[in-house]
Motif scaffolding. Structure first.
Motif, PDB file in Angstrom:
ATOM      1  N   GLY C 174      16.622  29.854 -18.548  1.00 44.48           N
ATOM      2  CA  GLY C 174      16.215  31.025 -17.774  1.00 44.48           C
ATOM      3  C   GLY C 174      15.034  31.730 -18.409  1.00 44.48           C
ATOM      4  N   LEU C 175      15.089  31.860 -19.729  1.00 49.42           N
ATOM      5  CA  LEU C 175      14.011  32.508 -20.477  1.00 49.42           C
ATOM      6  C   LEU C 175      12.690  31.774 -20.256  1.00 49.42           C
ATOM      7  CD1 LEU C 175      14.647  33.448 -24.182  1.00 49.42           C
ATOM      8  CD2 LEU C 175      12.495  32.461 -23.544  1.00 49.42           C
ATOM      9  N   ASN C 176      12.765  30.448 -20.356  1.00 51.44           N
ATOM     10  CA  ASN C 176      11.582  29.621 -20.175  1.00 51.44           C
ATOM     11  C   ASN C 176      10.997  29.794 -18.782  1.00 51.44           C
ATOM     12  OD1 ASN C 176       9.834  27.790 -21.365  1.00 51.44           O
ATOM     13  ND2 ASN C 176      11.495  26.427 -21.997  1.00 51.44           N
ATOM     14  N   PHE C 177      11.870  29.743 -17.776  1.00 52.27           N
ATOM     15  CA  PHE C 177      11.396  29.859 -16.396  1.00 52.27           C
ATOM     16  C   PHE C 177      10.743  31.210 -16.158  1.00 52.27           C
ATOM     17  CE2 PHE C 177      12.807  25.888 -15.782  1.00 52.27           C
ATOM     18  CZ  PHE C 177      13.869  25.593 -14.948  1.00 52.27           C
ATOM     19  N   LEU C 178      11.363  32.275 -16.657  1.00 52.45           N
ATOM     20  CA  LEU C 178      10.815  33.609 -16.429  1.00 52.45           C
ATOM     21  C   LEU C 178       9.393  33.713 -16.970  1.00 52.45           C
ATOM     22  CD1 LEU C 178      13.594  36.235 -17.194  1.00 52.45           C
ATOM     23  CD2 LEU C 178      12.507  35.741 -15.019  1.00 52.45           C
ATOM     24  N   ALA C 200      13.337  31.515  -5.856  1.00 53.59           N
ATOM     25  CA  ALA C 200      14.779  31.345  -6.079  1.00 53.59           C
ATOM     26  C   ALA C 200      15.068  31.136  -7.562  1.00 53.59           C
ATOM     27  CB  ALA C 200      15.303  30.159  -5.267  1.00 53.59           C
ATOM     28  N   HIS C 201      14.245  30.351  -8.222  1.00 57.87           N
ATOM     29  CA  HIS C 201      14.496  30.099  -9.633  1.00 57.87           C
ATOM     30  C   HIS C 201      14.162  31.302 -10.494  1.00 57.87           C
ATOM     31  CE1 HIS C 201      15.178  26.009  -8.431  1.00 57.87           C
ATOM     32  NE2 HIS C 201      15.664  25.803  -9.647  1.00 57.87           N
ATOM     33  N   TYR C 202      13.247  32.123 -10.039  1.00 53.19           N
ATOM     34  CA  TYR C 202      12.974  33.362 -10.755  1.00 53.19           C
ATOM     35  C   TYR C 202      14.203  34.256 -10.727  1.00 53.19           C
ATOM     36  CZ  TYR C 202      10.677  37.599 -12.322  1.00 53.19           C
ATOM     37  OH  TYR C 202      10.333  38.717 -13.027  1.00 53.19           O
ATOM     38  N   ALA C 203      14.748  34.426  -9.532  1.00 50.91           N
ATOM     39  CA  ALA C 203      15.943  35.255  -9.396  1.00 50.91           C
ATOM     40  C   ALA C 203      17.095  34.671 -10.210  1.00 50.91           C
ATOM     41  CB  ALA C 203      16.329  35.384  -7.925  1.00 50.91           C
ATOM     42  N   THR C 204      17.233  33.352 -10.166  1.00 47.90           N
ATOM     43  CA  THR C 204      18.299  32.697 -10.931  1.00 47.90           C
ATOM     44  C   THR C 204      18.125  32.951 -12.417  1.00 47.90           C
ATOM     45  OG1 THR C 204      18.357  30.960  -9.262  1.00 47.90           O
ATOM     46  CG2 THR C 204      19.438  30.498 -11.354  1.00 47.90           C
ATOM     47  N   SER C 205      16.888  32.887 -12.892  1.00 53.61           N
ATOM     48  CA  SER C 205      16.632  33.088 -14.316  1.00 53.61           C
ATOM     49  C   SER C 205      16.992  34.502 -14.743  1.00 53.61           C
ATOM     50  CB  SER C 205      15.161  32.808 -14.625  1.00 53.61           C
ATOM     51  OG  SER C 205      14.836  31.487 -14.255  1.00 53.61           O
ATOM     52  N   LEU C 206      16.755  35.475 -13.864  1.00 58.67           N
ATOM     53  CA  LEU C 206      17.162  36.847 -14.179  1.00 58.67           C
ATOM     54  C   LEU C 206      18.656  36.899 -14.447  1.00 58.67           C
ATOM     55  CD1 LEU C 206      15.266  39.004 -11.512  1.00 58.67           C
ATOM     56  CD2 LEU C 206      14.799  38.868 -13.957  1.00 58.67           C
ATOM     57  N   ILE C 207      19.417  36.250 -13.568  1.00 60.83           N
ATOM     58  CA  ILE C 207      20.866  36.269 -13.721  1.00 60.83           C
ATOM     59  C   ILE C 207      21.264  35.563 -15.017  1.00 60.83           C
ATOM     60  CG2 ILE C 207      23.067  35.693 -12.670  1.00 60.83           C
ATOM     61  CD1 ILE C 207      21.691  35.542  -9.997  1.00 60.83           C
ATOM     62  N   MET C 259      24.531  29.461  -9.180  1.00 67.74           N
ATOM     63  CA  MET C 259      24.809  28.160  -8.588  1.00 67.74           C
ATOM     64  C   MET C 259      24.237  28.028  -7.186  1.00 67.74           C
ATOM     65  SD  MET C 259      28.663  27.410  -9.978  1.00 67.74           S
ATOM     66  CE  MET C 259      29.440  28.975 -10.370  1.00 67.74           C
ATOM     67  N   ILE C 260      24.119  29.128  -6.446  1.00 66.18           N
ATOM     68  CA  ILE C 260      23.718  28.998  -5.044  1.00 66.18           C
ATOM     69  C   ILE C 260      22.241  29.291  -4.796  1.00 66.18           C
ATOM     70  CG2 ILE C 260      24.166  31.336  -4.190  1.00 66.18           C
ATOM     71  CD1 ILE C 260      25.197  28.060  -2.459  1.00 66.18           C
ATOM     72  N   LEU C 261      21.656  30.207  -5.572  1.00 70.63           N
ATOM     73  CA  LEU C 261      20.261  30.582  -5.295  1.00 70.63           C
ATOM     74  C   LEU C 261      19.288  29.410  -5.377  1.00 70.63           C
ATOM     75  CD1 LEU C 261      19.848  34.106  -6.928  1.00 70.63           C
ATOM     76  CD2 LEU C 261      19.417  33.515  -4.552  1.00 70.63           C
ATOM     77  N   PRO C 262      19.376  28.565  -6.422  1.00 66.39           N
ATOM     78  CA  PRO C 262      18.443  27.431  -6.451  1.00 66.39           C
ATOM     79  C   PRO C 262      18.612  26.525  -5.244  1.00 66.39           C
ATOM     80  CG  PRO C 262      19.518  27.716  -8.576  1.00 66.39           C
ATOM     81  CD  PRO C 262      20.242  28.588  -7.622  1.00 66.39           C
TER      82      PRO C 262
END
Lengths: 217, 110, 544
Positions: C174-178, C200-207, C259-262
């Motif tokens: 998540g850190l890497n993606f952000l 979607a992956h940005y939001a997922t990385s926040l979580i 699990m669902i956002l991506p």
């Protein structure tokens, strides 16, 4: 500036040193956010219990050595100063002050850990370590044991992070000695500084919550 | 020059301020400032001082005062999320006694 | 199909054949493949444990497993599927592979950290598998205290260590993606031009970074209580076990959004491409990802309505749980609107996307039954809950993963898979899935409890139906494995863009070279510029 440094270590995914620096700092901040939430879980539980079992927690707190706690607080704040100075030294490309301040920070960190060892030993001798060895004559002994569960969990976690920090400083010292850092590239120093300051902040909250709960009663 | 350069004198001043605040919080701990059984006033004073110290470290030692808005957002988000965790968890614990008919098992601050 | 000869160009796969070049790679594409291999192992473990459970539930007395053995089996199923398959799946495989390509970058921000995250994942998984094979745990994947912290005599500590370690893998990803998304976007790629997969992956990385540490603490405290007797949840000392649940669910509810956002991000890409249209309401779909991530953190108490939690807190959590359904619904409406008057081609990826929309809608709506305090009292801990989350996790997340795997398979491998088999498998999966899990709604509504190895005899017919459906579902997963592996050797060569899709990843050769782009692209158009012909940046290729 020393002649022995590497050229600016620019990784291939970055366009320039500035972008790399900002990305590194941002990455460390993202990690520190995870640390905020990690310790935050423990703080949340502590806040619940300290308000529910005020008497027991006050009694537990009174068993802690305020002097040692205060000294440790000063030591850690001092180490934050020396760490900030280390980053400054790297930023202006001055190798000797950098080495000096890194070493000072490391020493202060070790002093903190040493004092913690002393405190823990005291608690062991006083039979205040939670578990089958816990012994205390008190109507709220159970709650005092809960307090010490928090004491050891919170300061233990913090100490673990200090150990990692001291380790990081060791690595920085070696790298700085080898001349790996310059005014153009000192990312590891910067982000280690961020980490170190954060660990200091955790203690800034731990100290009053654990040591100053009810000194006046 | 990479990053924002801060004069060492600033760091020293912040350090002294932190020492002062530490002394203040220890001093305040010895007085009962009121607030009932839970000594709320003491708690508020101690936490306020702690937050002030932390803010000084974040702004000056960690350079956030001169950092990008994105960094501000990251720091703010971390603090905000911590408050969500604390707030909603305490909202459970503190409102449990509001239904006196239920057996008071578990923690409920009296 | 135009006959594009398979050019022996140097790409990320063949640039170096040595094993150490894979084990020490910092190439995000190779790391994505490494993750695919790792999570596949855990999927098999999770699937086999599911098969054993369903076989055991064939008869009301429990055909295979009783008591603690059964408890260990569903615990293993939950732990492996959630922590070691679903949470990493799309982000670690497709996210790792595609994110830099989609934003025109040469790699993620921290490639070495990326590799480390994979090793951390494997390490955590190894601990957990060792724990599983030397006795396992019987606490359920939820590890509730004080059973997990005091009374269970199974391998709780070892499993907790494994899960704790794996959490770091999630955090590092998540850190890497952000940082990657913030810092490495190509020139011209503004936030409003980002593919929805990236949003979607940005939001997922926040979580990932805000939630995971809290469950790490919860698990750590259980471990400390078992090993060092630091009894924070011990009722005998005045501890409150409900507090464990607060820390646990603070993460584990947002985890379901990890699990669902991506998967929703994948669906956006698939719907746009196979309708040949820009996503209707792009800004709303992007914003809804963020909204789900944020609101998702405010609802965790809906897992604790009957735990002893304050009813007033329950009220707040219930209301917020209703709110979190809204951004999900917004996505479904926008996808549907996108397809309207689109030029729809029913390739396998789209079939999976359509399956997602239908199954996720059912799963999501049944979540509202559970968000309601009153009905939840009757439905909690029944098979209704089990059906609800399987509709979302399997019908939603895994179906999206399958769709994405099929869509980007040509890009990842340079091969095409057989079209007819892929469509058949997608349909088989849909049929098998519904037969497996719809009966469970009825079972739960009529009172069959979850996590028990026996049940009243009147529930047998539906249980048998569910088990039968599971066998069809298994076929639906097995067949793609077979033809996808087959395609690696015998599949037709894929050109750079067999789907004529928009997106920077489709402007690279299939498979891409190690460095992604010879020249950093400059973006001048929005994400789904399908209505502009010819597609900017897309080389001329024939359709599949």
């Amino acid at each position: 500036m020393s002649e022995h440094q590497d050229t600016v270590a620019l990784q291939h995914q970055f366009d320039d040193a500035e972008q790399q620096f900002e990305a590194s700092a941002l990455g460390m901040w993202a990690f520190l956010i995870t640390e905020i939430m990690f310790f935050g879980g423990l703080f949340t539980l502590f806040l619940v219990y300290v308000s529910a079992y005020a008497q027991g927690f006050a009694e537990g707190s009174r068993h802690l050595d305020l002097t040692l706690g205060a000294v440790n607080t000063v030591v850690l704040i001092g180490s934050s100063l020396t760490m900030a100075m280390a980053v400054w030294s790297a930023q202006v490309g001055r190798r000797t002050p950098l080495l000096l301040f890194l070493a000072l920070t490391m020493l202060l960190g070790l002093a903190f850990l040493g004092i913690k060892v002393v405190e823990y030993t005291h608690k062991f001798d006083q039979h205040l370590v939670p578990g089958p060895g816990f012994r205390l004559e008190s109507p709220v002994a159970n709650h005092v044991q809960l307090f010490f569960s928090f004491y050891f969990a919170m300061t233990g976690m913090h100490a673990l992070h200090m150990v990692v920090g001291v380790g990081l400083l060791g690595v920085l010292l070696v790298q700085a000695w080898r001349g790996s850092y310059s005014a153009e590239y000192f990312n590891p120093v910067e982000i280690s500084g961020l980490y170190w300051h954060f660990v200091d902040i955790v203690w800034i909250f731990l100290f009053p919550l654990l040591y100053l709960v009810a000194r006046h009663t | 020059m990479i990053g924002h350069r801060v004069a060492p004198a600033v760091y020293v001043r912040v350090f002294l301020a932190l020492l002062l605040l530490t002394g203040l919080t220890i001093l305040a701990g010895f007085f009962d400032l009121g607030g009932g059984r839970l000594h709320y006033a003491n708690a508020i004073v101690a936490l306020t001082i702690a937050v002030t110290k932390a803010t000084l470290v974040v702004l000056y030692f960690m350079h956030v005062r001169w950092s990008s808005r994105l960094t501000w957002v990251f720091v703010g988000a971390g603090v905000f999320w911590l408050l969500i965790l604390i707030g909603l968890t305490l909202s459970d614990v503190y409102t449990r006694p509001w239904i006196p008919a239920l057996p008071p098992w578990g923690i409920s601050p009296q | 199909m135009s006959t594009v000869a398979f050019e022996r160009k140097v790409n990320y796969l063949n640039v170096d054949h040595r094993v150490r070049s894979w084990l020490l790679t910092t190439d995000h594409k190779r790391i994505g493949i490494l993750y695919l291999l790792a999570i596949s192992v855990f999927f098999v473990v999770g699937a086999v444990s599911a098969a054993i459970i369903r076989l055991s539930l064939f008869t009301p007395e429990g055909a295979l497993l009783h008591g603690q053995a059964y408890n260990k089996m569903f615990s293993l199923h939950g732990i492996t599927m959630i922590f070691f398959f679903l949470i990493p799946s799309i982000p670690a495989v497709l996210g790792n592979f595609l994110l830099p390509l989609m934003i025109g970058a040469r790699d993620v921000a921290f490639p070495r950290l990326n590799l480390m995250s994979w090793y951390v994942f494997v390490l955590g998984g190894t601990f957990t598998l060792i724990a599983a094979t030397t006795g396992g745990v019987d606490t359920g994947w939820t590890f509730y205290a004080p059973y997990s912290s005091i009374y269970s005599n199974t391998n709780v500590t070892l499993t907790a260590v494994g899960v704790f370690i794996t959490g770091f893998s999630s955090i590092l990803t998540g850190l890497n993606f952000l940082v990657t998304i913030h810092k490495l976007r190509a020139p011209g790629l503004t936030w409003s031009r980002l593919p929805l997969f990236v949003w979607a992956h940005y939001a997922t990385s926040l979580i990932m970074i805000l939630g995971t540490p809290v469950v790490a603490m919860a698990i750590l405290l259980v471990g400390l209580e078992r090993v060092l007797h630091i009894g924070i949840f011990d009722p005998a000392l005045g501890g409150d076990p409900i507090l464990f649940q607060h820390l646990f669910w603070f993460y584990s509810h947002p985890a379901v959004y990890i699990m669902i956002l991506p998967s929703m991000g994948v669906v956006s890409e698939l719907i746009a491409c196979f309708s040949r249209k820009r996503i209707f309401g792009y800004e709303f779909v992007a914003a809804s990802s963020l909204a789900i991530a944020v609101i998702g953190f405010l609802v965790w108490g809906h897992h604790m309505f009957v735990s002893g939690q304050s009813v007033y807190a329950g009220l707040i959590f219930s209301l917020l749980s209703y709110l979190v359904a809204i951004p999900s619904a917004i996505k479904v409406f926008n996808w549907t609107a996108t397809m309207y008057r689109g030029s729809v081609a029913y390739h396998a990826p789209l079939l999976y996307a359509l399956g997602f929309i239908g199954l996720f809608t059912i799963g999501g709506l049944t979540g509202l039954f559970l968000a309601n305090l009153g009905t939840d009292v009757h439905l909690t801990d029944t098979y209704f809950v089990v059906a609800h989350f399987h509709y979302i996790m399997v019908g939603g997340a895994i179906t999206g993963f399958m769709g994405g795997l099929h869509f980007w398979w040509p890009k990842i491998t340079g091969r095409l898979y057989p079209e007819v088999w892929s469509r058949a498998a997608a349909l088989l999966l849909f049929v098998g899935f519904n037969l497996t899990f719809f009966p469970q709604f009825i079972l739960g509504y009529n009172g069959m409890l979850r996590r028990t190895y026996t049940y009243p005899p009147e529930f047998q017919v539906l249980n048998v139906m569910s088990t039968a459906g599971a066998s069809i579902l298994a076929a639906g997963y097995l067949i793609p494995v077979i033809y996808l592996l087959w395609s690696l050797r015998y599949g037709q060569a894929a050109g750079p863009n067999p789907w004529e899709a928009a997106g920077l990843e489709w402007t690279t050769p299939s498979p891409p070279p190690a460095s992604n782009f010879d020249k950093t692209p400059v973006v001048t158009h929005e994400a789904y510029a399908y209505e502009e012909a010819p597609l900017p940046g897309v080389p001329e290729v024939g359709r599949v």
